[in-house]
Design an enzyme around this catalytic site. Structure first.
Site, PDB file in Angstrom:
ATOM      1  N   LYS A  13       0.836  -1.214   0.000  1.00 28.66           N
ATOM      2  CA  LYS A  13       0.000   0.000   0.000  1.00 28.66           C
ATOM      3  C   LYS A  13       0.869   1.262   0.000  1.00 28.66           C
ATOM      4  O   LYS A  13       0.646   2.168  -0.793  1.00 28.66           O
ATOM      5  CB  LYS A  13      -0.921   0.022   1.236  1.00 28.66           C
ATOM      6  CG  LYS A  13      -1.884  -1.138   1.324  1.00 28.66           C
ATOM      7  CD  LYS A  13      -2.798  -1.022   2.535  1.00 28.66           C
ATOM      8  CE  LYS A  13      -2.074  -1.063   3.867  1.00 28.66           C
ATOM      9  NZ  LYS A  13      -1.371  -2.328   4.152  1.00 28.66           N
ATOM     10  N   ARG A  88      -9.806   1.539   8.732  1.00 32.92           N
ATOM     11  CA  ARG A  88      -9.303   0.192   9.010  1.00 32.92           C
ATOM     12  C   ARG A  88     -10.342  -0.667   9.705  1.00 32.92           C
ATOM     13  O   ARG A  88     -10.061  -1.778  10.098  1.00 32.92           O
ATOM     14  CB  ARG A  88      -8.094   0.344   9.921  1.00 32.92           C
ATOM     15  CG  ARG A  88      -6.938  -0.537   9.555  1.00 32.92           C
ATOM     16  CD  ARG A  88      -5.841  -0.176  10.534  1.00 32.92           C
ATOM     17  NE  ARG A  88      -4.648  -0.905  10.320  1.00 32.92           N
ATOM     18  CZ  ARG A  88      -3.638  -0.492   9.581  1.00 32.92           C
ATOM     19  NH1 ARG A  88      -3.688   0.642   8.938  1.00 32.92           N
ATOM     20  NH2 ARG A  88      -2.558  -1.229   9.488  1.00 32.92           N
ATOM     21  N   ARG A 127      11.506  -5.936   4.371  1.00 30.91           N
ATOM     22  CA  ARG A 127      11.280  -4.480   4.276  1.00 30.91           C
ATOM     23  C   ARG A 127      12.297  -3.694   5.105  1.00 30.91           C
ATOM     24  O   ARG A 127      12.631  -4.062   6.226  1.00 30.91           O
ATOM     25  CB  ARG A 127       9.880  -4.129   4.770  1.00 30.91           C
ATOM     26  CG  ARG A 127       9.708  -2.605   4.907  1.00 30.91           C
ATOM     27  CD  ARG A 127       8.293  -2.168   5.050  1.00 30.91           C
ATOM     28  NE  ARG A 127       7.592  -2.838   6.118  1.00 30.91           N
ATOM     29  CZ  ARG A 127       6.274  -2.845   6.237  1.00 30.91           C
ATOM     30  NH1 ARG A 127       5.532  -2.217   5.342  1.00 30.91           N
ATOM     31  NH2 ARG A 127       5.696  -3.471   7.223  1.00 30.91           N
ATOM     32  N   ARG A 161      11.033  -2.165  10.963  1.00 30.59           N
ATOM     33  CA  ARG A 161      10.008  -1.694  11.886  1.00 30.59           C
ATOM     34  C   ARG A 161       9.862  -2.633  13.087  1.00 30.59           C
ATOM     35  O   ARG A 161       9.943  -3.841  12.946  1.00 30.59           O
ATOM     36  CB  ARG A 161       8.666  -1.588  11.140  1.00 30.59           C
ATOM     37  CG  ARG A 161       8.448  -0.219  10.543  1.00 30.59           C
ATOM     38  CD  ARG A 161       7.321  -0.175   9.557  1.00 30.59           C
ATOM     39  NE  ARG A 161       6.059  -0.735  10.032  1.00 30.59           N
ATOM     40  CZ  ARG A 161       4.924  -0.712   9.319  1.00 30.59           C
ATOM     41  NH1 ARG A 161       4.921  -0.143   8.126  1.00 30.59           N
ATOM     42  NH2 ARG A 161       3.825  -1.242   9.785  1.00 30.59           N
ATOM     43  N   ARG A 172      -1.104  -8.787  13.317  1.00 30.06           N
ATOM     44  CA  ARG A 172      -1.610  -7.739  12.408  1.00 30.06           C
ATOM     45  C   ARG A 172      -2.446  -8.353  11.293  1.00 30.06           C
ATOM     46  O   ARG A 172      -3.477  -7.810  10.896  1.00 30.06           O
ATOM     47  CB  ARG A 172      -0.435  -6.930  11.831  1.00 30.06           C
ATOM     48  CG  ARG A 172       0.166  -5.971  12.861  1.00 30.06           C
ATOM     49  CD  ARG A 172       1.552  -5.480  12.467  1.00 30.06           C
ATOM     50  NE  ARG A 172       1.595  -4.856  11.168  1.00 30.06           N
ATOM     51  CZ  ARG A 172       2.674  -4.791  10.390  1.00 30.06           C
ATOM     52  NH1 ARG A 172       3.824  -5.327  10.793  1.00 30.06           N
ATOM     53  NH2 ARG A 172       2.620  -4.203   9.225  1.00 30.06           N
TER      54      ARG A 172
HETATM   55  P1  AP5 Z   1       4.787  -1.634   1.829  1.00 31.49           P
HETATM   56  O1  AP5 Z   1       4.473  -0.740   0.691  1.00 31.49           O
HETATM   57  O2  AP5 Z   1       5.560  -1.093   2.964  1.00 31.49           O
HETATM   58  O3  AP5 Z   1       3.452  -2.386   2.365  1.00 31.49           O
HETATM   59  P2  AP5 Z   1       2.188  -1.842   3.141  1.00 31.49           P
HETATM   60  O4  AP5 Z   1       0.993  -2.446   2.515  1.00 31.49           O
HETATM   61  O5  AP5 Z   1       2.256  -0.365   3.268  1.00 31.49           O
HETATM   62  O6  AP5 Z   1       2.399  -2.552   4.547  1.00 31.49           O
HETATM   63  P3  AP5 Z   1       2.305  -1.991   6.037  1.00 31.49           P
HETATM   64  O7  AP5 Z   1       2.986  -3.026   6.895  1.00 31.49           O
HETATM   65  O8  AP5 Z   1       2.817  -0.593   6.117  1.00 31.49           O
HETATM   66  O9  AP5 Z   1       0.800  -2.010   6.285  1.00 31.49           O
HETATM   67  P4  AP5 Z   1       0.105  -1.917   7.623  1.00 31.49           P
HETATM   68  O10 AP5 Z   1      -1.256  -1.590   7.185  1.00 31.49           O
HETATM   69  O11 AP5 Z   1       0.245  -3.120   8.464  1.00 31.49           O
HETATM   70  O12 AP5 Z   1       0.907  -0.777   8.432  1.00 31.49           O
HETATM   71  P5  AP5 Z   1       0.588   0.732   8.759  1.00 31.49           P
HETATM   72  O13 AP5 Z   1       1.835   1.477   8.738  1.00 31.49           O
HETATM   73  O14 AP5 Z   1      -0.572   1.191   7.978  1.00 31.49           O
HETATM   74  O15 AP5 Z   1       5.561  -2.908   1.191  1.00 31.49           O
HETATM   75  C1  AP5 Z   1       6.053  -3.964   2.002  1.00 31.49           C
HETATM   76  C2  AP5 Z   1       7.388  -4.456   1.450  1.00 31.49           C
HETATM   77  O16 AP5 Z   1       7.164  -5.080   0.192  1.00 31.49           O
HETATM   78  C3  AP5 Z   1       8.410  -3.346   1.184  1.00 31.49           C
HETATM   79  O17 AP5 Z   1       9.691  -3.828   1.530  1.00 31.49           O
HETATM   80  C4  AP5 Z   1       8.323  -3.098  -0.322  1.00 31.49           C
HETATM   81  O18 AP5 Z   1       9.556  -2.657  -0.862  1.00 31.49           O
HETATM   82  C5  AP5 Z   1       7.934  -4.472  -0.832  1.00 31.49           C
HETATM   83  N1  AP5 Z   1       7.057  -4.418  -2.021  1.00 31.49           N
HETATM   84  C6  AP5 Z   1       6.040  -3.535  -2.239  1.00 31.49           C
HETATM   85  N2  AP5 Z   1       5.429  -3.812  -3.418  1.00 31.49           N
HETATM   86  C7  AP5 Z   1       6.058  -4.905  -3.930  1.00 31.49           C
HETATM   87  C8  AP5 Z   1       5.894  -5.656  -5.144  1.00 31.49           C
HETATM   88  N3  AP5 Z   1       4.933  -5.357  -6.044  1.00 31.49           N
HETATM   89  N4  AP5 Z   1       6.702  -6.699  -5.366  1.00 31.49           N
HETATM   90  C9  AP5 Z   1       7.677  -7.014  -4.454  1.00 31.49           C
HETATM   91  N5  AP5 Z   1       7.907  -6.339  -3.302  1.00 31.49           N
HETATM   92  C10 AP5 Z   1       7.096  -5.285  -3.046  1.00 31.49           C
HETATM   93  O19 AP5 Z   1       0.073   0.607  10.274  1.00 31.49           O
HETATM   94  C11 AP5 Z   1       0.978   0.304  11.310  1.00 31.49           C
HETATM   95  C12 AP5 Z   1       0.263   0.338  12.647  1.00 31.49           C
HETATM   96  O20 AP5 Z   1      -0.263   1.651  12.896  1.00 31.49           O
HETATM   97  C13 AP5 Z   1      -0.955  -0.583  12.784  1.00 31.49           C
HETATM   98  O21 AP5 Z   1      -0.595  -1.894  13.133  1.00 31.49           O
HETATM   99  C14 AP5 Z   1      -1.723   0.135  13.912  1.00 31.49           C
HETATM  100  O22 AP5 Z   1      -1.143  -0.109  15.144  1.00 31.49           O
HETATM  101  C15 AP5 Z   1      -1.506   1.597  13.572  1.00 31.49           C
HETATM  102  N6  AP5 Z   1      -2.540   2.123  12.677  1.00 31.49           N
HETATM  103  C16 AP5 Z   1      -2.326   2.660  11.428  1.00 31.49           C
HETATM  104  N7  AP5 Z   1      -3.489   3.051  10.884  1.00 31.49           N
HETATM  105  C17 AP5 Z   1      -4.460   2.755  11.779  1.00 31.49           C
HETATM  106  C18 AP5 Z   1      -5.879   2.918  11.771  1.00 31.49           C
HETATM  107  N8  AP5 Z   1      -6.520   3.446  10.706  1.00 31.49           N
HETATM  108  N9  AP5 Z   1      -6.574   2.517  12.874  1.00 31.49           N
HETATM  109  C19 AP5 Z   1      -5.941   2.003  13.949  1.00 31.49           C
HETATM  110  N10 AP5 Z   1      -4.597   1.811  14.014  1.00 31.49           N
HETATM  111  C20 AP5 Z   1      -3.859   2.188  12.935  1.00 31.49           C
HETATM  112 MG    MG Z   2       2.540   0.987   4.852  1.00 37.18          MG
END
Ligand code: AP5
Ligand code: MG
Length: 217
Positions: A13, A88, A127, A161, A172
């Site tokens: 994402k 979410r 990552r 992370r 998660r």
């Molecule tokens: P990346 O682009 O980083 O993936 P992502 O989908 O963004 O994954 P996240 O782990 O960031 O999602 P998340 O929703 O768990 O975390 P968030 O920060 O939102 O890609 C991943 C890896 O793959 C990278 O190394 C990249 O290079 C590689 N890659 C990408 N595309 C590729 C491809 N096509 N082919 C090969 N490799 C590829 O949330 C974190 C925490 O914040 C949550 O757990 C929660 O505690 C809190 N939080 C955030 N938002 C909320 C909310 N709305 N409500 C409540 N708590 C929240």
């Molecule tokens: Mg992300």
């Protein structure tokens, strides 16, 4: 254009949102990145959410919705935005709909990134994220930085992370299935969802995403 990106942790994402936001000329708004910035700046909000995030839990809606609303109210988001990681759960989706409706607005599209679980686990394991700006994301195999441990974009230190440990990732993923997946059906009823396979190289996924948008990007 007002777009929501949804998909499991590690689906890509953040990676896609950065590219799509640039292409579409709208800001990339990631609640995860906003929380991480607050933690690294040592703000009160950062202190409130730090342990919840480290353990892979969800931050309470009250805090998340207020922070997202603040960010969406900034001038650069007046004509559109790309939301990553928000909403979410159903409660957050309803709050977002209500606040958009109050302003006479609505979402234009929801992009659902589909990736098998074993691939998500590999993506998260490799990552590396920039300490200065968590919009700068790399992967040790799929998208390695030019110099190990150093961000290509800004020279920041790359790190793993805290919530990318295997047991936290399982938690998660569980929360994603329980809390977040139901928003896909919620938005499907509004005719907003395009599901695309994100099991392809990054530029190909961007192409699929743009093609799936109402105006074809
Ligand atoms: P990346 O682009 O980083 O993936 P992502 O989908 O963004 O994954 P996240 O782990 O960031 O999602 P998340 O929703 O768990 O975390 P968030 O920060 O939102 O890609 C991943 C890896 O793959 C990278 O190394 C990249 O290079 C590689 N890659 C990408 N595309 C590729 C491809 N096509 N082919 C090969 N490799 C590829 O949330 C974190 C925490 O914040 C949550 O757990 C929660 O505690 C809190 N939080 C955030 N938002 C909320 C909310 N709305 N409500 C409540 N708590 C929240
Ligand atoms: Mg992300």
């Amino acid at each position: 254009m007002r777009i929501v990106l949804v998909g499991p942790p590690g689906a890509g994402k953040g990676t896609q949102a950065a590219l799509l936001a640039e292409q579409l000329g709208v800001p990339h708004i990631s609640t995860g990145n906003l929380f991480r910035a607050n933690i690294s700046e040592g703000t009160e909000l950062g202190r409130q959410v730090e342990s919840i995030m480290r353990e892979g839990g969800l931050v309470p809606d009250e805090i998340t919705v207020a922070m997202a609303a603040d960010r969406m109210a900034q001038p650069d988001a007046a004509d559109g935005f790309l939301l990553d990681g928000f909403p979410r759960n159903i409660g957050q989706a309803k709050s977002l709909d209500a606040s958009l409706a109050e302003a006479g607005l609505r979402l234009d599209a929801v992009l659902d990134l589909e990736v098998p679980e074993d691939e998500v686990v590999k993506r998260i394991a490799g990552r590396r994220m920039c300490r200065k700006d968590s919009a700068h994301v790399f992967h040790v195999v799929n998208n390695p930085p030019r110099q190990e441990g150093v961000c290509d974009v800004c020279g920041g230190e790359l790190y793993q992370r805290d919530d990318d440990q295997a047991d936290t990732v399982r938690k998660r993923l569980g929360l994603y299935h329980e809390e977040t997946e139901p928003i896909i059906d919620y938005y499907r009823e509004q005719g907003l969802v395009s599901t695309i396979s994100a099991l392809a190289p990054v530029p190909e996924v961007t192409r699929r995403a743009l093609e799936a948008l109402p105006t074809g990007g």
